[in-house]
Design an enzyme around this catalytic site. Structure first.
Site, short mmCIF file in Angstrom:
data_model
loop_
_atom_site.label_atom_id
_atom_site.label_comp_id
_atom_site.label_asym_id
_atom_site.label_seq_id
_atom_site.Cartn_x
_atom_site.Cartn_y
_atom_site.Cartn_z
N GLU A 72 0.88 -1.16 0.00
CA GLU A 72 0.00 0.00 0.00
C GLU A 72 0.93 1.22 0.00
OE1 GLU A 72 -2.69 -0.06 3.32
OE2 GLU A 72 -3.62 1.80 2.62
N ARG A 307 5.47 -12.99 9.76
CA ARG A 307 6.14 -11.73 9.46
C ARG A 307 7.47 -11.68 10.17
NH1 ARG A 307 2.95 -7.16 9.49
NH2 ARG A 307 4.61 -5.88 10.31
N LYS A 317 4.77 0.68 9.65
CA LYS A 317 4.88 1.94 8.92
C LYS A 317 4.35 3.10 9.74
CE LYS A 317 3.65 0.06 4.64
NZ LYS A 317 2.53 0.03 3.76
P1 ATP Z 1 2.97 -2.10 8.04
O1 ATP Z 1 2.24 -2.92 9.05
O2 ATP Z 1 4.39 -1.82 8.33
O3 ATP Z 1 2.22 -0.88 7.61
P2 ATP Z 1 1.79 -3.47 5.96
O4 ATP Z 1 1.60 -4.91 6.06
O5 ATP Z 1 0.61 -2.64 6.23
O6 ATP Z 1 3.04 -3.03 6.79
P3 ATP Z 1 1.78 -3.41 3.14
O7 ATP Z 1 2.15 -2.29 2.25
O8 ATP Z 1 0.38 -3.83 3.20
O9 ATP Z 1 2.32 -3.01 4.55
O10 ATP Z 1 2.74 -4.66 2.89
C1 ATP Z 1 3.05 -5.22 1.66
C2 ATP Z 1 3.46 -6.64 1.87
O11 ATP Z 1 4.56 -6.72 2.78
C3 ATP Z 1 2.32 -7.44 2.47
O12 ATP Z 1 2.20 -8.63 1.72
C4 ATP Z 1 2.77 -7.71 3.88
O13 ATP Z 1 2.27 -8.91 4.34
C5 ATP Z 1 4.29 -7.70 3.77
N1 ATP Z 1 4.91 -7.32 5.05
C6 ATP Z 1 4.68 -6.21 5.76
N2 ATP Z 1 5.38 -6.23 6.92
C7 ATP Z 1 6.06 -7.39 6.93
C8 ATP Z 1 6.97 -8.02 7.85
N3 ATP Z 1 7.31 -7.46 9.01
N4 ATP Z 1 7.49 -9.24 7.52
C9 ATP Z 1 7.18 -9.82 6.36
N5 ATP Z 1 6.34 -9.29 5.46
C10 ATP Z 1 5.78 -8.10 5.73
MG MG Z 2 -1.11 -3.73 5.41
#
Ligand code: ATP
Ligand code: MG
Length: 607
Positions: A72, A307, A317
């Protein structure tokens, strides 16, 4: 155009490969099994994302599997995303597939093109290209809004969705909880025709934001709360960065995501474990749209992995944004940040992050990875690649009192050392050039007026070697009125220069690093430490700001040898005895160097 490069400038770092054996994991097994069985062998690919009819007109898909990385664009990517990127792009590469970069931009409010660009840069920098070619544009979920709307109309017509006009509070109350089944909305039994009319009104802007939602009609008694008629469209008058004001209704993430995967013919949709409970809805939705003929068969399947949790690091984020906006760090690319831009500025290489992702593996169980694992990967990579150089971080002047007499007044003697002491096979190490004269800079800690037990460096009467230069014998020091040492005094032992036949004529127990006063270059060196003092800074809802390390940055005025003074932005070095440093991507200028500590020579974590 030719650029003149001083002979001692590391213009090119030799390619050295950091090898980590690829170990199997449950995702590899699933993919191999699907390839064996030919699960996806019959798929067609229409050349671009599209619905069933579009792909039916295409060719057999040249990609054996399709994966995707769907960020995102609401912030900068971090080390957790790097894991996900390496998994998705790595699996596609290893199995003759294609990985899609797709912006999951269905939420109009939080997204920004600044983030879009930073994500593109991060994925490229990590070494991957997407969508099947080196110059393809990333996909955007918002390009699929038309299809998502059409699919929602189909669900309404087929009796699988309805417009609910309950208030948010009523909906929440009627959803029930783990022990209590939900209660049907009074609007649940409307006819498809009534629902369709309402849905069109929603789309045409005839209703207020939040006054109604479109919900999937599944099962209000399901033990999985996500299956209790989840909302799939909401009214939201917001300008979208891609579609502008075309829409006043937007799909919910849980509805949009499976459709995005299906339109792109994704085979294996890999995500983190928090989406496990969403999988039944993912499957339900794609089954409905496949049986309606809107989407091709077989549908994508979702698989979850754990994760990344890294000690002393925050990977959210939102919380990282807070550090930036509250000025706890200098920006998203502060070298202490676990963002990809931060790690890059800190001196991390794409190879070190790829090896890290491989080494931590893929599992379904949540665990914490020790920060030292990440540092170890960088150290191993830089050990092979980084040119050596001498830097004095806490300088005191050393005066060779007999220099003028034995070497000639004002004489500067040229010295050389290899840039790589252990070059990889077939690579010849370049040499670095510097000079020694009457005065050199040494580390303050390399002199003790009264030596402590076992001390082997400079003290009156002791001999040491100036690395790459001469053996010298310490004679004493001068001090200021406060007793602070202002100069260390020594004599040079002639005919002991490193690399000459006389080098071994005088035995010494220590060699110390130094930089000539005549050709040393003043440099700003930023010594970084962990950003948080606690291993799990945000565990259990802790206020992570409280756990910030007040000493995570120390800036020192150092003197570096000429080869370091001529470095280019991003060049990485081992400052002998101190650790690995990188010329800062932002502030460094040749001749006015700024270096960041990337990682120490030895693992100092937890010690
Ligand atoms: P955040 O929680 O930091 O905002 P998010 O999951 O909301 O991260 P996205 O932009 O939705 O961020 O993530 C894109 C991809 O990265 C998703 O498939 C998510 O599962 C993966 N991802 C995010 N954080 C991690 C992590 N700590 N370890 C592994 N994969 C991750
Ligand atoms: Mg997300």
């Amino acid at each position: 155009m030719t650029t003149s490069t001083p002979a001692n400038t590391p213009a090119a770092v030799p390619e050295a490969a950091l090898e980590t054996a690829k170990t199997s994991n449950f995702l590899r097994q699933i993919i191999e099994n699907d390839l064996d069985k030919g699960t996806y062998a019959s798929r067609q690919w229409g050349g671009t994302p599209g619905d069933a009819a579009h792909h039916a007109k295409g060719q057999p898909d040249p990609a054996r599997i399709r994966t995707r990385f769907p960020p995102e664009p609401n912030g900068y990517l971090h080390i957790g995303h790097a894991k996900s990127i390496c998994i998705n792009f790595g699996l596609a590469r290893d199995y003759g597939g294609v990985c899609h970069l797709r912006f999951d931009d269905t939420n109009p409010e939080k997204e920004d093109t600044e983030y879009v660009n930073s994500i593109i840069d991060a994925v490229k920098w990590l070494g991957f290209d997407w969508n099947g070619s080196a110059d393809a544009a990333p996909y955007q979920a918002s390009d699929y809004f038309d299809f998502m709307y059409r699919a929602a109309e189909y669900l309404v017509e087929a009796g699988h969705a309805y417009v609910d006009e309950q208030t948010v509070e009523q909906m929440r109350a009627n959803r029930g909880d783990f022990g209590k089944p939900g209660v049907d909305s009074p609007f649940r039994s409307r006819t498809p025709a009534e629902n369709l009319k309402r849905f069109h009104e929603m789309r045409n802007g005839e209703h207020e934001d939040g006054s109604m939602v479109l919900r999937a009609k599944i099962d209000m008694a399901s033990p999985n709360i996500n299956m209790r008629d989840p909302a799939i469209y909401r009214i939201r008058r917001a300008t979208h960065h891609n579609t502008g004001d075309t829409w006043c209704i937007y799909p919910m993430y849980t509805y949009a995501h499976p459709i995005e995967d299906a339109l792109e013919q994704i085979t294996h949709s890999l995500c983190t474990l928090e989406f496990e409970d969403q999988r039944p809805f993912y499957d339900w939705l794609l089954e409905r749209l496949t049986e309606g003929g809107l989407l091709g068969n077989p549908p994508p399947r979702q698989y979850e992995f754990s994760r990344l949790n890294l000690t002393y690091v925050i990977t959210s984020k939102r919380k990282l944004a807070q550090l930036v906006y509250d000025h706890k760090v200098s920006g998203w690319d502060d070298p202490r940040m676990p963002t990809i831009v931060g790690l890059r500025r800190r001196g991390y290489t794409p190879e070190s992050l790829q090896v890290f992702a491989e080494r931590i593996g893929v599992t379904k169980s949540d665990s914490w990875i020790d920060y030292s694992t990440l540092e170890g990967c960088l150290r191993e990579d830089l050990e092979l690649k980084a040119f050596r150089g001498m830097a004095v971080l806490n300088p005191v002047k050393l005066v060779l009192t007999n220099w003028d007499e034995v070497m000639g007044a004002g004489h500067l003697e040229p010295c050389t050392l290899p840039s790589l002491p252990h070059p990889p096979e077939g690579v010849e190490s370049p040499e670095r050039h510097f000079t020694i004269g009457k005065e050199v800079w040494i580390e303050r800690e390399d002199f003790e007026e009264v030596p402590t037990k076992g001390y082997k460096r400079l003290f009156p009467g002791n001999k040491v070697r100036l690395k790459g230069g001469y053996v010298i014998e310490c004679t004493g020091c001068t001090k200021d009125a406060d007793g602070k040492i202002t100069e260390v005094l020594a004599t040079v032992v002639p005919d002991t220069k490193s690399g000459t036949p006389g080098a071994d004529s005088v035995k010494v127990k220590a060699a110390i690093t130094w930089v000539g006063v005549a050709d040393g270059v003043p440099a700003e060196v930023r010594i970084y430490d962990r950003l948080f003092l606690e291993a799990q800074p945000d565990a259990g809802g802790k206020d992570f700001i409280e756990g910030l390390n007040p000493n995570s940055l120390k800036t020192v005025a150092a003197i570096v040898e000429p080869s370091l003074g001529h470095a280019h932005k991003d060049d990485k070095f081992q400052f002998e005895r101190h650790g690995y440093f990188v010329a800062d991507r932002v502030d460094h200028q040749p001749g006015k160097p700024v270096f960041n500590l990337a990682v120490g020579l030895k693992d100092s974590w937890g010690k």
